[in-house]
Design an enzyme around this catalytic site. Structure first.
Site, mmCIF file in Angstrom:
data_model
loop_
_atom_site.group_PDB
_atom_site.id
_atom_site.type_symbol
_atom_site.label_atom_id
_atom_site.label_comp_id
_atom_site.label_asym_id
_atom_site.label_seq_id
_atom_site.Cartn_x
_atom_site.Cartn_y
_atom_site.Cartn_z
ATOM 1 C CB CYS A 7 -1.029 0.058 1.193
ATOM 2 S SG CYS A 7 -0.300 0.120 2.673
ATOM 3 N NE ARG A 13 -4.456 1.387 1.739
ATOM 4 C CZ ARG A 13 -4.306 2.289 0.735
ATOM 5 N NH1 ARG A 13 -5.242 2.054 -0.318
ATOM 6 N NH2 ARG A 13 -3.307 3.072 0.691
ATOM 7 C CG ASP A 120 -5.309 5.485 2.794
ATOM 8 O OD1 ASP A 120 -5.389 5.185 3.939
ATOM 9 O OD2 ASP A 120 -4.233 6.146 2.115
HETATM 10 P P1 4NP Z 1 -1.831 2.803 4.183
HETATM 11 O O1 4NP Z 1 -2.474 4.231 4.556
HETATM 12 O O2 4NP Z 1 -1.270 3.184 2.761
HETATM 13 O O3 4NP Z 1 -2.986 1.998 4.127
HETATM 14 O O4 4NP Z 1 -0.611 2.426 5.130
HETATM 15 C C1 4NP Z 1 -1.498 5.378 4.635
HETATM 16 C C2 4NP Z 1 -0.959 5.536 5.700
HETATM 17 C C3 4NP Z 1 -0.244 6.915 5.638
HETATM 18 C C4 4NP Z 1 -0.459 7.651 4.948
HETATM 19 C C5 4NP Z 1 -1.450 7.541 3.698
HETATM 20 C C6 4NP Z 1 -1.929 6.383 3.725
HETATM 21 N N1 4NP Z 1 0.200 9.121 4.833
HETATM 22 O O5 4NP Z 1 0.022 9.926 4.151
HETATM 23 O O6 4NP Z 1 1.083 9.389 5.574
#
Ligand code: 4NP
Length: 153
Positions: A7, A13, A120
């Protein structure tokens, strides 16, 4: 067989996908996860992801975020991306056709025609995390069956 879930941040995720998939595959399968950004490198998963997994009896608290790297395209057989943006980013890092063939969008690989992307949940609440868990759980069941069938055919 080695697979990696990818991800953006590798704190919401894909850690959930890794934790769920590990419960569905025998121990000789290697399941890992990574992110396309290194912003959260070394961090444990988001507390809400840890709690959601724990509500379902899965411990993801010891995982640590890491960015995907070029050797992952050699190490892993299959690379599952949580959304289209992540897929595009990962594909752009592949160095040849063999590596590109390893990369897929997780829900497409699972044959989910209703949802193309695992949304997300980072900016959402616990309900969003639970929805993500359910989507991942269904997808992982289907993909785990595919992987087990490949090994036996
Ligand atoms: P992930 O969620 O891709 O599912 O781990 C996110 C975690 C951090 C960020 C964006 C999405 N961020 O912008 O820091």
């Amino acid at each position: 067989m080695k697979i990696v879930m990818v991800c953006l941040g590798n704190i919401c995720r894909s850690p959930l996908a890794e934790g769920i998939m590990k419960t569905k595959l025998p121990e000789n399968y290697i399941v890992d996860s990574a992110g396309t950004i290194s912003m959260h490198e070394g961090e444990h998963p988001d507390k809400r992801a840890v709690k959601t997994a724990s509500n379902h009896g899965i411990d993801i608290s010891k995982q640590k975020s890491r960015p995907i790297n070029t050797s992952d395209f050699e190490t892993f057989d299959n690379i599952y991306c949580m959304d289209i943006g992540v897929y595009k980013e990962v594909i752009s890092k592949a160095e040849n056709e063999e590596q590109r063939r390893k990369v897929s969008v997780f829900l497409e690989a699972a044959g989910d025609h209703k949802n193309a992307e695992v949304p997300d949940p980072y900016w959402g609440d616990m309900n969003d995390f639970e929805e993500v868990f359910q989507l991942l759980d269904k997808g992982c069941t289907i993909i785990a069956d595919q992987l087990k069938n490949i090994q036996h055919s």
